[in-house]
Enzyme design. Structure first.
Site, PDB file in Angstrom:
ATOM      1  N   HIS A   1       0.757  -1.194   0.155  1.00 14.57           N
ATOM      2  CA  HIS A   1       0.266   0.159   0.124  1.00 14.57           C
ATOM      3  C   HIS A   1       0.809   1.230  -0.025  1.00 14.57           C
ATOM      4  CE1 HIS A   1      -3.785   1.921   0.967  1.00 14.57           C
ATOM      5  NE2 HIS A   1      -3.340   2.783   0.889  1.00 14.57           N
TER       6      HIS A   1
ATOM      7  N   HIS B   1       1.060   4.820  -2.502  1.00 17.03           N
ATOM      8  CA  HIS B   1       0.620   5.997  -3.545  1.00 17.03           C
ATOM      9  C   HIS B   1       1.996   6.401  -4.100  1.00 17.03           C
ATOM     10  CE1 HIS B   1      -3.617   5.584  -2.773  1.00 17.03           C
ATOM     11  NE2 HIS B   1      -3.128   5.391  -1.614  1.00 17.03           N
TER      12      HIS B   1
ATOM     13  N   HIS C   1      -9.824   0.984  -1.577  1.00 18.68           N
ATOM     14  CA  HIS C   1      -9.883   1.504  -0.299  1.00 18.68           C
ATOM     15  C   HIS C   1     -11.163   1.394   0.255  1.00 18.68           C
ATOM     16  CE1 HIS C   1      -6.015   2.994  -1.523  1.00 18.68           C
ATOM     17  NE2 HIS C   1      -5.715   4.082  -0.663  1.00 18.68           N
TER      18      HIS C   1
ATOM     19  N   GLU D   1     -11.724   3.324   5.943  1.00 13.84           N
ATOM     20  CA  GLU D   1     -10.585   4.193   6.656  1.00 13.84           C
ATOM     21  C   GLU D   1     -11.567   5.455   7.103  1.00 13.84           C
ATOM     22  OE1 GLU D   1      -6.846   6.873   4.901  1.00 13.84           O
ATOM     23  OE2 GLU D   1      -8.135   6.169   3.681  1.00 13.84           O
TER      24      GLU D   1
ATOM     25  N   ASP E   1       1.815   4.175   2.961  1.00 19.03           N
ATOM     26  CA  ASP E   1       0.454   4.993   2.127  1.00 19.03           C
ATOM     27  C   ASP E   1       1.114   6.065   1.538  1.00 19.03           C
ATOM     28  OD1 ASP E   1      -1.887   5.658   1.625  1.00 19.03           O
ATOM     29  OD2 ASP E   1      -2.638   6.210   3.270  1.00 19.03           O
ATOM     30  N   ASP E   2       1.343   7.270   2.203  1.00 21.61           N
ATOM     31  CA  ASP E   2       1.965   8.780   1.629  1.00 21.61           C
ATOM     32  C   ASP E   2       3.202   8.895   2.546  1.00 21.61           C
ATOM     33  OD1 ASP E   2       0.089   9.280  -0.660  1.00 21.61           O
ATOM     34  OD2 ASP E   2      -1.185   8.836   1.043  1.00 21.61           O
TER      35      ASP E   2
END
Length: 324
Positions: A11, A13, A191, A194, A272-273
């Site tokens: 996961h 991005h 997704h 969340e 994630d980021d």
């Protein structure tokens, strides 16, 4: 330290891996200005809530303009992960976002693939692509992305997924796009759970051909859903650092990673980021040990879960198994 422990990430991005240094480098190369107020005095991204995070994300990623930018970003991220023991990373790639910067589907794809190949040649890390549609851009555009993804036939493209604003449309609305991808043999993830609650996870697993859920942490609010996830072996791509940064949970003591694991739900760790949430994949593994009490053998098992759930071909998966 968990630095030498083998790791795998499902996961991430790609644009979310933009470090401040890369932003400045790409901006200079493309002769454009970096947005004011993007970084603080400690060279960290500035944002305080989800809308501001999106603005910060857009401001940083707007400097990506060329194939070379995407190649360099991909190679940089993968090489850095190899240094902390990662053997495999799946990159969420948005052709829609690249298109906004003037790159065609093929230009974007081949640029990322070049970065994957360069990182593999340099370090041995294996990277693959999960092409994602953007939920808030709507189901029709998602079908277009799915068709292009299937038509490209590139061996590095192994999956199809969806990110974006969870509050817009339903998971079921995107069934036509996911069916195109699944019928072509691509793995599918989306997704859910969340920002929205467990109902969004039910919507996904009841209506889409997915065997993984991005985040999915709010499943913990529904005991029946937890049982169903465990029974079906659906894997949650959990990103604790992201969840805390975005105030899905107020602190790590409230985060359900350990409860999900102990309930028999399959979990993996992702960042994630990472520069936006002031975390790294190494941090996520270390935090799982220090804060959530996972043993090194349990963490190795989480890596093995990620390899088992990876959308990579059997031969490559066997090579990865030998490393974990």
């Amino acid at each position: 330290m968990t630095l030498k422990l083998p790791k795998a990430e499902l996961h991430l991005h790609l644009e979310g891996a933009m470090t401040p240094d890369l932003v400045r480098r790409f901006a200079a190369r493309n002769k454009i200005s970096v947005a004011d107020g993007l970084f603080d005095e400690n060279d960290r991204y500035i944002w305080s809530d989800f809308p501001q995070f999106l603005d910060s994300f857009d401001g940083a990623s707007s400097v990506i303009r060329t194939r070379q930018d995407y190649t360099d970003l991909t190679r940089h991220y993968l090489v850095e992960q190899a240094k902390i023991g990662a053997v495999y990373v799946e990159l969420f790639c948005s052709s829609s976002h690249a298109g906004m910067q003037g790159l065609s589907f093929d230009e974007h794809l081949l640029a990322v693939a070049d970065g994957i190949d360069q990182a593999f040649a340099e370090t041995g890390i294996i990277g693959r692509i999960v092409m994602t549609c953007v939920r808030h851009l709507g189901p029709e555009l998602a079908v277009d992305v799915a068709r292009e993804t299937v038509a490209c036939g590139h061996p590095h493209v192994v999956g199809f997924g969806m990110g974006g604003n969870e509050s817009m449309f339903t998971q079921k609305d995107f069934y036509p796009a996911f069916k195109i991808a699944a019928d072509a043999g691509l793995g599918c993830t989306t997704h859910a759970g969340e920002v929205q609650g467990p109902e969004s996870v039910w919507d996904a697993i009841d209506h889409l051909p997915v065997d993984r859920i991005g985040h999915g942490v709010r499943s913990i609010e529904d005991a029946k859903l937890i049982d169903e996830l465990a029974r079906r072996g659906i894997v949650l791509e959990v990103c604790p650092g992201s969840n805390i940064a975005l105030s899905v949970y107020p602190d790590y003591a409230s985060h359900p990673l350990r409860k999900l694991y102990d309930a028999g739900v399959k979990v993996t760790l992702g960042s994630d980021d990472p520069p936006f949430f002031h975390t790294t994949l190494a941090d996520e593994y270390q935090r799982a040990q220090d804060v959530f009490g996972f043993s090194k053998e349990e963490l190795r098992g989480i890596t093995q879960t990620a390899i088992a759930a990876a959308y990579v071909d059997g031969e490559t998966k066997a090579a990865l198994w030998s490393r974990v």
